[in-house]
Design a protein around this motif. Structure first.
Motif, PDB file in Angstrom:
ATOM      1  N   ALA A  24      46.460 -16.058  39.987  1.00 17.95           N
ATOM      2  CA  ALA A  24      47.863 -16.007  40.391  1.00 17.95           C
ATOM      3  C   ALA A  24      48.747 -16.615  39.312  1.00 17.95           C
ATOM      4  N   SER A  25      49.926 -16.037  39.129  1.00 18.04           N
ATOM      5  CA  SER A  25      50.895 -16.584  38.184  1.00 18.04           C
ATOM      6  C   SER A  25      52.286 -16.386  38.744  1.00 18.04           C
ATOM      7  N   GLY A  26      53.248 -17.036  38.107  1.00 19.23           N
ATOM      8  CA  GLY A  26      54.612 -16.952  38.607  1.00 19.23           C
ATOM      9  C   GLY A  26      54.908 -18.139  39.492  1.00 19.23           C
ATOM     10  N   ARG A  27      55.614 -17.906  40.574  1.00 19.49           N
ATOM     11  CA  ARG A  27      56.018 -18.983  41.464  1.00 19.49           C
ATOM     12  C   ARG A  27      54.894 -19.333  42.443  1.00 19.49           C
ATOM     13  N   THR A  28      53.762 -19.735  41.862  1.00 19.74           N
ATOM     14  CA  THR A  28      52.626 -20.062  42.711  1.00 19.74           C
ATOM     15  C   THR A  28      52.544 -21.564  42.914  1.00 19.74           C
ATOM     16  N   SER A  29      51.978 -21.964  44.005  1.00 22.26           N
ATOM     17  CA  SER A  29      51.774 -23.377  44.271  1.00 22.26           C
ATOM     18  C   SER A  29      50.793 -23.488  45.425  1.00 22.26           C
ATOM     19  N   SER A  30      50.441 -24.709  45.736  1.00 22.19           N
ATOM     20  CA  SER A  30      49.525 -24.931  46.849  1.00 22.19           C
ATOM     21  C   SER A  30      50.195 -24.636  48.185  1.00 22.19           C
ATOM     22  N   ALA A  33      49.533 -19.423  50.882  1.00 21.84           N
ATOM     23  CA  ALA A  33      48.247 -18.987  51.396  1.00 21.84           C
ATOM     24  C   ALA A  33      47.811 -17.743  50.626  1.00 21.84           C
ATOM     25  N   LEU A  34      46.510 -17.590  50.461  1.00 18.99           N
ATOM     26  CA  LEU A  34      45.966 -16.442  49.728  1.00 18.99           C
ATOM     27  C   LEU A  34      44.937 -15.722  50.589  1.00 18.99           C
ATOM     28  N   GLY A  35      44.949 -14.425  50.501  1.00 16.88           N
ATOM     29  CA  GLY A  35      44.038 -13.642  51.314  1.00 16.88           C
ATOM     30  C   GLY A  35      43.387 -12.518  50.535  1.00 16.88           C
ATOM     31  N   TRP A  36      42.304 -12.018  51.080  1.00 15.48           N
ATOM     32  CA  TRP A  36      41.631 -10.828  50.563  1.00 15.48           C
ATOM     33  C   TRP A  36      41.635  -9.759  51.652  1.00 15.48           C
ATOM     34  N   PHE A  37      41.972  -8.558  51.240  1.00 18.40           N
ATOM     35  CA  PHE A  37      41.924  -7.398  52.106  1.00 18.40           C
ATOM     36  C   PHE A  37      41.105  -6.326  51.397  1.00 18.40           C
ATOM     37  N   ARG A  38      40.696  -5.306  52.137  1.00 18.99           N
ATOM     38  CA  ARG A  38      39.977  -4.201  51.506  1.00 18.99           C
ATOM     39  C   ARG A  38      40.372  -2.881  52.173  1.00 18.99           C
ATOM     40  N   GLN A  39      40.202  -1.835  51.395  1.00 16.68           N
ATOM     41  CA  GLN A  39      40.512  -0.505  51.905  1.00 16.68           C
ATOM     42  C   GLN A  39      39.473   0.481  51.409  1.00 16.68           C
ATOM     43  N   ALA A  40      38.761   1.057  52.356  1.00 19.86           N
ATOM     44  CA  ALA A  40      37.769   2.083  52.047  1.00 19.86           C
ATOM     45  C   ALA A  40      38.448   3.455  52.088  1.00 19.86           C
ATOM     46  N   GLU A  46      42.165  -3.428  55.628  1.00 23.80           N
ATOM     47  CA  GLU A  46      41.744  -4.386  56.640  1.00 23.80           C
ATOM     48  C   GLU A  46      41.589  -5.782  56.056  1.00 23.80           C
ATOM     49  N   PHE A  47      41.798  -6.745  56.902  1.00 25.18           N
ATOM     50  CA  PHE A  47      41.669  -8.150  56.537  1.00 25.18           C
ATOM     51  C   PHE A  47      40.215  -8.501  56.277  1.00 25.18           C
ATOM     52  N   VAL A  48      39.989  -9.314  55.252  1.00 20.76           N
ATOM     53  CA  VAL A  48      38.644  -9.797  54.946  1.00 20.76           C
ATOM     54  C   VAL A  48      38.566 -11.319  55.135  1.00 20.76           C
ATOM     55  N   ALA A  49      39.428 -12.042  54.431  1.00 22.16           N
ATOM     56  CA  ALA A  49      39.393 -13.500  54.498  1.00 22.16           C
ATOM     57  C   ALA A  49      40.703 -14.061  53.969  1.00 22.16           C
ATOM     58  N   ALA A  50      40.999 -15.282  54.379  1.00 25.48           N
ATOM     59  CA  ALA A  50      42.204 -15.950  53.897  1.00 25.48           C
ATOM     60  C   ALA A  50      41.952 -17.454  53.820  1.00 25.48           C
ATOM     61  N   VAL A  51      42.714 -18.106  52.953  1.00 26.27           N
ATOM     62  CA  VAL A  51      42.586 -19.550  52.773  1.00 26.27           C
ATOM     63  C   VAL A  51      43.978 -20.160  52.692  1.00 26.27           C
ATOM     64  N   SER A  52      44.125 -21.328  53.289  1.00 26.58           N
ATOM     65  CA  SER A  52      45.411 -22.009  53.273  1.00 26.58           C
ATOM     66  C   SER A  52      45.719 -22.561  51.887  1.00 26.58           C
ATOM     67  N   GLY A  53      46.956 -23.029  51.719  1.00 21.79           N
ATOM     68  CA  GLY A  53      47.381 -23.541  50.433  1.00 21.79           C
ATOM     69  C   GLY A  53      46.525 -24.683  49.913  1.00 21.79           C
ATOM     70  N   CYS A  96      43.818  -8.760  46.545  1.00 21.22           N
ATOM     71  CA  CYS A  96      44.237 -10.142  46.734  1.00 21.22           C
ATOM     72  C   CYS A  96      45.704 -10.123  47.160  1.00 21.22           C
ATOM     73  N   ALA A  97      46.075 -11.042  48.055  1.00 20.42           N
ATOM     74  CA  ALA A  97      47.450 -11.085  48.538  1.00 20.42           C
ATOM     75  C   ALA A  97      47.893 -12.535  48.711  1.00 20.42           C
ATOM     76  N   ALA A  98      49.195 -12.757  48.623  1.00 20.84           N
ATOM     77  CA  ALA A  98      49.732 -14.111  48.746  1.00 20.84           C
ATOM     78  C   ALA A  98      50.946 -14.121  49.664  1.00 20.84           C
ATOM     79  N   ARG A  99      51.096 -15.222  50.383  1.00 23.16           N
ATOM     80  CA  ARG A  99      52.280 -15.402  51.212  1.00 23.16           C
ATOM     81  C   ARG A  99      52.609 -16.882  51.239  1.00 23.16           C
ATOM     82  N   PHE A 100      53.888 -17.174  51.472  1.00 27.09           N
ATOM     83  CA  PHE A 100      54.341 -18.554  51.498  1.00 27.09           C
ATOM     84  C   PHE A 100      53.910 -19.222  52.792  1.00 27.09           C
ATOM     85  N   LEU A 101      53.408 -20.412  52.673  1.00 25.71           N
ATOM     86  CA  LEU A 101      53.011 -21.277  53.791  1.00 25.71           C
ATOM     87  C   LEU A 101      51.752 -20.780  54.484  1.00 25.71           C
ATOM     88  N   ASN A 102      51.810 -20.513  55.784  1.00 26.17           N
ATOM     89  CA  ASN A 102      50.600 -20.352  56.586  1.00 26.17           C
ATOM     90  C   ASN A 102      49.821 -19.085  56.267  1.00 26.17           C
TER      91      ASN A 102
END
Length: 123
Positions: A24-30, A33-40, A46-53, A96-102
């Motif tokens: 990740a780069s840019g306005r990233t910080s702890s 939240a970051l997640g992984w999705f997949r598409q067949a 579909e959602f695979v996994a996510a981790v908090s900041g 890979c995907a990112a969102r602010f906070l939760n």
């Protein structure tokens, strides 16, 4: 803005392992939240996994629990997805995907996305 770049995809036999990285780069910080999705092919993303900041909270899809592990290194601005005991049904483009906070489990909740990396699991 947040930029995400995935790497680590490839071809693996069933039962094998792969690790996906997302830098990740840019306005990233702890606080992101970051997640992984997949598409067949022919299927919805579909959602695979996510981790908090902080990395202290994780969430997994039932289909990957016990086989995949998500983790992050905030010093390197990188999130990882360790995939073990891979199955042919894990074949997909992984994003890979990112969102602010939760953390969240719905793709619509993530405004920032990487370009994806292909994972193919052969039987």
């Amino acid at each position: 803005q947040v930029q995400l770049v995935e790497s680590g995809g490839g071809l693996v036999q069933a039962g094998g392992s792969l690790r996906l990285d997302c830098a990740a780069s840019g306005r990233t910080s702890s606080r992101f939240a970051l997640g992984w999705f997949r598409q067949a092919p022919g299927k919805k993303r579909e959602f695979v996994a996510a981790v908090s900041g902080s990395g202290g909270t994780t969430n997994y899809a039932d289909s990957v629990k016990g086989r995949f592990t998500i983790s992050r290194d905030n010093a390197k601005n990188t999130v990882y997805l360790q995939m073990n005991s891979l199955k042919p049904e894990d074949t997909a483009v992984y994003y890979c995907a990112a969102r602010f906070l939760n953390l969240a489990t719905t793709s619509n909740d993530y405004p920032y996305w990487g370009q994806g990396t292909q994972v193919i699991v052969s039987s």
